[in-house]
Design an enzyme around this catalytic site. Structure first.
Site, short mmCIF file in Angstrom:
data_model
loop_
_atom_site.label_atom_id
_atom_site.label_comp_id
_atom_site.label_asym_id
_atom_site.label_seq_id
_atom_site.Cartn_x
_atom_site.Cartn_y
_atom_site.Cartn_z
CB SER A 197 -20.24 58.43 -6.54
OG SER A 197 -21.59 58.26 -6.14
CE LYS B 41 -19.63 61.83 -7.62
NZ LYS B 41 -20.29 62.99 -7.05
CG HIS C 1 -23.01 59.23 -10.37
ND1 HIS C 1 -23.25 59.97 -9.22
CD2 HIS C 1 -23.09 57.94 -10.00
CE1 HIS C 1 -23.47 59.15 -8.22
NE2 HIS C 1 -23.38 57.91 -8.66
CG ASN C 2 -23.36 63.87 -8.49
OD1 ASN C 2 -22.93 62.72 -8.47
ND2 ASN C 2 -22.92 64.80 -7.67
CD GLU D 158 -26.79 61.25 -5.90
OE1 GLU D 158 -26.94 62.11 -5.01
OE2 GLU D 158 -25.67 60.79 -6.23
#
Length: 481
Positions: free
Chosen positions: A128, A182, A185-186, A189
């Protein structure tokens, strides 16, 4: 001289990771399906570096030191499988394939198991930070076959972002753990970006502030508790002028794209029975934005309220800031709660404090806020929900009143705040001792004999009522998340 690592896929992220590795003294061999791209890279950005260009997979593999490391920076899905199938016959026992794209974690589970049977070590790693992060230090989240970690660790930790001397890269866990983290995380985001957009619309449409005025506000916010990469770039975007001197942001079409990781996060939350309402609303907000033509038509026949804000603008700006901060806490609380459930369900053994550390630098959601999350898990590694940590309990108390005022402003002026509102509903629901699910269970039992538990009986005992007098005593099975 043999190369330390090979990389396939010279799009923006791939090229910048290669240059980053080169800067740290690693010799990188590269390959791209379009051979011309390899030559252009060597003649351009990679000129006068140690980068080695190859025109075939055979040449790429032959140029690598043993154990060979081949990193894929290609489109997730079938393309990854196609390259794996081509690489395996060229590799030897103990060699390593790394998938640095945004692959679905279940695909990484499958690939890790299959390649292990063929004595090839597989790593699925989240990367990222966008092109800037890839070039100067991303957040890297590796998982898969831990036997490969010692070999790739020196490279990954060297090129990752560094915060207070710590690399934003650590082993996450077996199989698809890296890609799972991940994915979340996205999802966070998506939530962060939607919250900022809702604050932007409340300030611009609700309070009538100009792009320059909002630039000053976001710049100020970036100096305090909201300090983060996304707040910083928002301030920069609001200040950017087009060729005619007017704000460029006002000329950008209001239709948002997405690549699927936010959707995957929401789907997984539904599978695990974890309320991920803010991230879900953020995904749907992008979907609604894409219906531009339909929205234009609807705006003509379903006009919005014409009410204008007449109160204290300064006080309302503070309220919007409070809403942004409180809802951001909810977004992370939901995301970390999802990871906690996934760790248990999929046996990932995730370390939430370490994850917060990895997200402090390089990645898109990097922020000062993550230090507080790390401290919360250091104090209590078994913390069920961030909302139960002392720091966040106090933060929510302080932001509560302003948060509600901001949501009310949106309701009164007809400005959509799906993420602010859903976060508030989750917060109110989470701290409500008795929800109306008692009535819901009665309804389910009435029409489907799905049974219910009683407050005056031990948990785990289920009852059925013949509500109509002619329904019988047979109960139906039930599904509980």
């Amino acid at each position: 001289m043999k190369a330390n690592i090979g990389l396939i896929g010279l799009a923006v992220m791939g090229q910048n990771l290669v240059l980053n590795m080169n800067d740290h003294g690693f010799r990188v061999a590269v390959y791209n399906r379009t051979i011309r791209t390899v030559d252009e890279f060597l003649e351009g950005p990679a000129k006068d570096t140690l980068v080695v260009g190859t025109h075939s997979l055979e040449a790429l593999v032959d140029s690598l030191a043993s154990p060979r490391i081949v990193m894929l920076m290609v489109k997730a899905g079938e393309v990854v499988d196609q390259y794996i199938d081509k690489l395996v016959p060229l590799l030897s026992e103990g060699d390593i394939i790394v998938d640095g794209g945004n692959s679905l974690f279940t695909d990484t589970n499958r690939r890790t198991a299959i390649l292990k049977e063929q004595n090839i070590n597989y790593i699925g790693t989240g990367v990222s930070g966008g092109e800037e992060g890839a070039r100067h230090g991303p957040s890297i989240m590796p998982g898969g076959n831990q036997a490969a970690w010692a070999t790739v660790k020196p490279i990954f930790q060297a090129i990752s972002a560094q915060v207070e001397g710590d690399p934003c890269c650590e082993w996450v866990g077996d199989n698809g753990a890296g890609h799972y983290v991940k994915m979340v995380h996205n999802g966070i985001e998506y939530g962060d970006m939607q919250l900022i957009c809702e604050a932007y619309q409340l300030l611009s449409e609700g309070l009538g502030l100009s792009a320059d005025e909002m630039h000053e506000i976001f710049t100020e916010w970036n100096q305090g508790e909201l300090s983060s990469y996304l707040i910083e770039i928002t301030a920069n975007i609001l200040a950017y002028k087009d060729e005619d001197g007017l704000p460029l942001v006002d000329k950008i079409l209001d239709t948002a794209g997405q690549k699927g990781t936010g959707k995957w996060t929401g789907i997984n939350a539904l599978d695990l029975g974890i309320p991920l309402t803010l991230i879900g609303e953020s995904v749907f907000a992008r979907c609604l934005s894409a219906q531009k033509a339909e929205r234009v038509t609807a705006a003509q026949v379903l006009p919005k309220h014409t009410q204008v804000f007449t109160g204290d603008k300064s006080a309302m700006i503070t309220a919007v800031r409070d809403a942004l901060y409180a809802a951001k806490i909810i977004s992370y609380a939901q995301g970390f709660r999802l990871m906690r459930e996934a760790s248990k369900e999929y046996k990932l053994s995730l370390n939430y404090g370490e994850i917060a550390l990895m997200w402090r630098g390089g990645c898109i959601i990097r922020s000062q806020f993550l230090n507080d999350i790390k401290k919360a898990y250091d104090a209590n590694p078994a913390l069920e929900n961030l909302l139960l940590a002392d720091f966040f309990i106090e933060a929510m108390k302080k932001a509560d009143a302003g948060w509600r005022k901001a949501v009310i402003l949106g309701v009164e002026l007809g400005i959509p705040t799906p993420a602010f509102s859903s976060a508030l509903a989750y917060y109110d629901g989470y701290r409500t001792e008795r929800l109306p699910a008692n009535l819901l269970q009665a309804q389910r039992d009435y029409f489907g004999a799905h049974t219910y538990e009683r407050t005056d009986k031990p948990r785990g005992e289920f009852f059925h009522t013949d509500w109509t007098g002619h329904g019988g005593k047979t109960a139906s099975s039930t599904y509980t998340v």
